[in-house]
Enzyme design. Sequence first.
Site, PDB file in Angstrom:
ATOM      1  N   HIS A   1     -27.560  -1.808 -10.393  1.00  0.00           N
ATOM      2  CA  HIS A   1     -28.832  -1.375  -9.911  1.00  0.00           C
ATOM      3  C   HIS A   1     -29.569  -2.621  -9.386  1.00  0.00           C
ATOM      4  CE1 HIS A   1     -28.521   2.093 -12.488  1.00  0.00           C
ATOM      5  NE2 HIS A   1     -28.641   2.633 -11.323  1.00  0.00           N
TER       6      HIS A   1
ATOM      7  N   GLN B   1     -28.105  17.775  -8.776  1.00  0.00           N
ATOM      8  CA  GLN B   1     -26.873  16.922  -8.761  1.00  0.00           C
ATOM      9  C   GLN B   1     -26.157  17.240 -10.128  1.00  0.00           C
ATOM     10  OE1 GLN B   1     -28.302  13.016  -7.639  1.00  0.00           O
ATOM     11  NE2 GLN B   1     -26.597  12.214  -8.787  1.00  0.00           N
TER      12      GLN B   1
ATOM     13  N   GLY C   1     -24.014   1.555  -4.553  1.00  0.00           N
ATOM     14  CA  GLY C   1     -22.968   0.746  -5.062  1.00  0.00           C
ATOM     15  C   GLY C   1     -21.595   1.466  -4.715  1.00  0.00           C
TER      16      GLY C   1
ATOM     17  N   VAL D   1     -20.245  -3.544 -10.061  1.00  0.00           N
ATOM     18  CA  VAL D   1     -20.347  -4.541 -11.152  1.00  0.00           C
ATOM     19  C   VAL D   1     -19.808  -4.084 -12.387  1.00  0.00           C
ATOM     20  CG1 VAL D   1     -22.085  -6.114 -12.277  1.00  0.00           C
ATOM     21  CG2 VAL D   1     -22.499  -5.083 -10.022  1.00  0.00           C
TER      22      VAL D   1
ATOM     23  N   SER E   1     -22.316   1.536 -15.756  1.00  0.00           N
ATOM     24  CA  SER E   1     -22.629   2.984 -15.298  1.00  0.00           C
ATOM     25  C   SER E   1     -23.937   3.343 -16.478  1.00  0.00           C
ATOM     26  CB  SER E   1     -21.628   4.018 -15.664  1.00  0.00           C
ATOM     27  OG  SER E   1     -21.956   5.169 -15.798  1.00  0.00           O
TER      28      SER E   1
HETATM   29  O1  PAF Z   1     -26.252   7.097  -7.413  1.00  0.00           O
HETATM   30  C1  PAF Z   1     -27.157   7.740  -8.200  1.00  0.00           C
HETATM   31  O2  PAF Z   1     -27.749   7.098  -8.900  1.00  0.00           O
HETATM   32  C2  PAF Z   1     -27.539   9.031  -7.505  1.00  0.00           C
HETATM   33  O3  PAF Z   1     -26.638  10.149  -7.355  1.00  0.00           O
HETATM   34  C3  PAF Z   1     -28.695   9.051  -6.370  1.00  0.00           C
HETATM   35  C4  PAF Z   1     -28.061   8.257  -5.109  1.00  0.00           C
HETATM   36  C5  PAF Z   1     -30.028   8.102  -6.786  1.00  0.00           C
HETATM   37  C6  PAF Z   1     -29.165  10.471  -5.903  1.00  0.00           C
HETATM   38  O4  PAF Z   1     -29.815  10.979  -6.849  1.00  0.00           O
END
Ligand code: PAF
Length: 259
Positions: free
Chosen positions: A35, A59, A145, A174, A183
């Site tokens: 990040h 999600q 990423g 990374v 992750s």
């Molecule tokens: O990659 C992520 O952390 C998530 O899928 C995102 C792009 C922030 C959407 O919630």
Amino acid sequence: MKVCRTVAEIRAASTSHSRGSVGLVPTMGSLHEGHLSLLRAAREECDTVVMSLFVNPAQFAEDGDLERYPRDEARDLELARATGVDLVFAPSADEMYPPGFQTWVEVAELGSILEGEHRPGHFRGVATVVLKLFTIVRPDRAYFGQKDAQQVEVLRRMIRDLALEVELRVLPTVRDADGLALSSRNAFLTPEERERALALPRALSTRDPVAARAALAESNGLVVDYVEVADFDPPVLAGAVRVGSTRLVDNVPLEGDDE
Ligand code: PAF
């Protein structure tokens, strides 16, 4: 750095703050070096840097994964501040999905293969929240990423299909010194599981699906969901495995030298 909790607040803050280009780094928090590389790129390339911090319920499957997703907002805000973020948008789930919410974005084909096959509805949740973030923040550039190569491909398709005026910036994966892609989910791995998880980057580094599948078949304690060449931009050898109760995804580009 200003932290905004509502759509109205971030809109007002963006309007008064932004002169010139706006970069958006969407995150679900639990920030790591991956990040931070996105935030640093946004800081270099844009006049105003907005980071969203939202663990997007849409999600996640309904299997407790959402509840156990790591969260540490105070630490995330400190890291964002230190990296030069101007505005943070950290809404509640109700702010993003108000009662009665029923509008979804479905990237039909790309969203249903590979990860989409194993996590039905995942990319519908990703595409919907990212489009909503785009309409709220109105960024010139958005940063993601390469680690989540299919997410990038789904969002690139969405941007093209809906003629969105956002430049997609994709930064290399990374990795830790041992090769494991960073992750937020790595935090769940025990030291022994982490050792086993290294079989994934090692297998993918062969850049050959047959060799990678064979290598993973010989590794103990991993359940392989898939190892496939995906015709993305760039094409990648992508894989997903389960180690204990943790699911890990990774990929290596098959063209160019970027991760
Ligand atoms: O990659 C992520 O952390 C998530 O899928 C995102 C792009 C922030 C959407 O919630």
